[in-house]
Scaffold this motif. Structure first.
Motif, PDB file in Angstrom:
ATOM      1  N   LEU A  39     -17.327 -20.106  20.798  1.00  0.00           N
ATOM      2  CA  LEU A  39     -17.322 -19.099  19.736  1.00  0.00           C
ATOM      3  C   LEU A  39     -17.190 -17.689  20.299  1.00  0.00           C
ATOM      4  O   LEU A  39     -16.687 -16.799  19.644  1.00  0.00           O
ATOM      5  N   ARG A  40     -17.672 -17.490  21.511  1.00  0.00           N
ATOM      6  CA  ARG A  40     -17.552 -16.172  22.131  1.00  0.00           C
ATOM      7  C   ARG A  40     -16.252 -16.061  22.914  1.00  0.00           C
ATOM      8  O   ARG A  40     -16.074 -15.141  23.690  1.00  0.00           O
ATOM      9  N   ARG A  41     -15.351 -17.008  22.718  1.00  0.00           N
ATOM     10  CA  ARG A  41     -14.054 -17.032  23.396  1.00  0.00           C
ATOM     11  C   ARG A  41     -14.237 -16.993  24.904  1.00  0.00           C
ATOM     12  O   ARG A  41     -13.557 -16.271  25.623  1.00  0.00           O
ATOM     13  N   MET A  42     -15.214 -17.758  25.382  1.00  0.00           N
ATOM     14  CA  MET A  42     -15.493 -17.773  26.815  1.00  0.00           C
ATOM     15  C   MET A  42     -15.300 -19.174  27.391  1.00  0.00           C
ATOM     16  O   MET A  42     -15.857 -19.477  28.449  1.00  0.00           O
ATOM     17  N   SER A  43     -14.517 -20.011  26.691  1.00  0.00           N
ATOM     18  CA  SER A  43     -14.384 -21.396  27.138  1.00  0.00           C
ATOM     19  C   SER A  43     -13.985 -21.487  28.605  1.00  0.00           C
ATOM     20  O   SER A  43     -14.511 -22.292  29.361  1.00  0.00           O
ATOM     21  N   LEU A  44     -13.047 -20.644  28.994  1.00  0.00           N
ATOM     22  CA  LEU A  44     -12.587 -20.723  30.377  1.00  0.00           C
ATOM     23  C   LEU A  44     -13.553 -20.056  31.347  1.00  0.00           C
ATOM     24  O   LEU A  44     -13.481 -20.271  32.553  1.00  0.00           O
TER      25      LEU A  44
END
Lengths: 289, 251
Positions: A39-44
């Protein structure tokens, strides 16, 4: 017959029971972290952090062999150092978090590879890279359970600021100073769970049991609480099914778990209630209001 | 005692001033419009007031107000609308001052949240995710949160951009209600007609202050012309500012 295939391995072999307990602990703690990463666009970022852990684990490995305590401690130190340095640099300069993290994790990875190549030519290193959940001893299992417990407790403490920081960071900054510490605590949890995961799945796949369940959950709910529950369930089911698959075939346990999660993910992408492909192709008649 | 006191404040980014040598004060309970062309430093000034931007020079006194006594409504672009959170929960974050990290949301708080959602005309939207709202509805949600913050200083950054007339009327009524309750309200605005009709005090900003006072006296064609001609030039190799020579800059 079905009993033999699905439950038999666990009643019969202690290492399977340990592995199941470990994978459930990993699911309980890792999946919620994965949901927030996504959700925080930190998957990578999780992936980057997994690489950052390597030098610490390598030092631990070189100092005391395949001692999971030493490797865990080393991994935690390296991971924390990278996470906190990157977080501090991003917050005190204008640099974006991802750029700052990329710098530090690459440096860390280079250091790790250097350390390994100076002194290692070891097959055991495969262990570090891919883990072995079937080789858990009691001590390691306790470490995994302890880390999972700490994760859930800390997550409970930082839950509210973490959610608000994800939606509207500026708002949180104007009403509270909790945003920064919550963010750093969250990064620390990411590290703890990666280290936790690499004992079972290896440094390369540890992040899989965090991110894939989160991706699955996104296709089934629009509610954060429900997403976390779905992610935990998906991770636990993947863990169980992966262990069974690995027991019945010759697929190594770590990849088996992640492959099962991948299958669940593909099913979710196709048939998910929220934005699944089939749902988009056949949305049904439009509503009245 | 003034609610807000500016002492020779310079705010900016990377040493380049966006608000240059501003002095003055805002009385408690004032209803102030901040106007000026794009790039005049309106948003920068508001960010300085709420404390997310530190002045390069000078000081801003909040007259004893805590950061929690300020409600700030930024330009809504900074909100992650894809995050799965309901209107009810989002508006509820406005109660942070009372609940903090762990405080429960009891019956009284729930009623408060529902009343705030009702006050901005969104009853029935409580369970909708914020990602499904229109621009105007989202702005109403943000106003509802400001309402819950119960702040004595309210700072609104261009709150009526791209909003239809009906919504503007409703939200303006809220602003007037806050004014009536004795709260200090500052708003960055573009609509001169609205400023003339609803705001008692106006600051015309063009990096430096062009004029500041009662709206009727300040909102003159001459002042606006001066503000329009404001030098927008950004000089990469500008020398360090030595003098407080605002008047020559504005003219």
């Amino acid at each position: 017959m079905l009993y033999d295939a699905l439950i038999g391995p666990f009643t019969e072999f202690e290492f399977m029971r340990r592995a199941l307990a470990a994978v459930i602990a990993l699911a309980l703690a890792g999946a919620p972290i994965g949901v927030f990463l996504m959700l925080r666009r930190m998957s990578l970022v999780g992936d980057a952090m997994a690489h950052a852990i390597l030098p610490g684990a390598a030092v631990g490995f070189l100092l005391s062999g395949l001692n999971l305590f030493a490797m865990t401690a080393g991994g935690l130190v390296a991971g924390f150092a990278v996470a906190i340095l990157a977080g501090v640099v991003a917050r005190s300069t204008g640099l974006k978090e991802d750029a700052s993290l990329a710098t530090f994790y690459l440096a860390s990875l280079a250091l790790g590879v250097t350390i390994v190549s100076i002194k290692g030519t070891n097959i055991d290193l495969l262990h570090v890279l891919f883990g072995n959940i079937l080789a858990m001893d009691d001590q390691t299992l306790l470490v995994v359970a302890f880390n999972a417990t700490v994760t859930l407790l800390v997550l409970a403490v930082i839950y509210r600021p973490l959610v608000i920081e994800s939606v509207d960071p500026l708002f949180l900054r104007t009403v509270s100073r909790a945003g920064g510490p919550a963010h750093l605590a969250f990064l620390a949890l990411v590290v703890i769970n990666l280290v936790n995961g690499f004992q079972a799945l290896g440094t390369l796949l540890a992040v899989g049991l965090m991110i894939l369940p989160a991706g699955i959950a996104r296709f089934w709910s629009r509610d954060l609480t429900a997403m976390i529950c779905i992610a935990v369930t998906a991770a636990a089911v993947s863990g169980y099914a992966g262990l069974v698959l690995s027991f019945q075939t010759r697929v190594p346990s770590g990849p088996a778990i992640i492959l099962v999660a991948t299958v669940l993910y593909i099913v979710s992408v196709l048939f998910g209630r929220v934005g699944g492909i089939v749902r988009q192709l056949f949305p049904g008649r439009h509503l009245e209001a | 005692m003034a609610a807000l006191h500016f002492h020779n404040v310079t705010l900016g980014y990377d040493r380049h001033p966006a608000v240059h040598h501003l002095s003055g004060e805002v009385a408690p309970g004032a209803l102030v419009a901040v106007i000026g062309p794009n790039g005049a430093g309106k948003s920068t000034l508001l960010r300085g007031i709420v404390g997310i931007l530190k002045p390069l020079d000078g000081t801003i006194h909040l007259g004893g107000l805590d950061a929690r006594d300020i409600a700030y409504l930024p330009q809504s672009a900074e909100i992650d609308r894809s995050f799965p959170i309901s209107v009810f929960d989002f508006v509820g974050t406005g109660l942070w001052r009372g609940t903090g990290l762990f405080g429960g949301i009891g019956k009284a708080a729930r009623d408060k949240i529902l009343r705030a959602i009702g006050a901005v005309g969104l009853s029935g939207f409580e369970n909708r995710p914020i990602g499904t709202l229109s621009g105007g509805q989202m702005q109403r949600v943000l106003f509802a949160r400001v309402l819950l913050q119960d702040a004595s200083l309210i700072v609104l950054d261009e709150p009526f951009n791209a909003i239809d007339a009906k919504t503007i009327t409703d939200l303006l009524a809220l602003v007037r209600r806050w004014h009536g309750e004795g709260r200090t309200v500052l708003a960055a605005l573009h609509d001169m007609e609205m400023v003339r009709n609803h705001f008692t005090e106006t600051l015309v900003l063009a990096r430096g202050p062009v004029a500041w006072g009662p709206t009727a006296e300040v909102l003159t064609p001459e002042n606006l012309l001066v503000a329009m001609r404001m030098c927008e030039a950004f000089d990469d190799s500008a020398a360090a500012c030595a003098a407080d020579d605002i008047s020559s800059r504005a003219a």
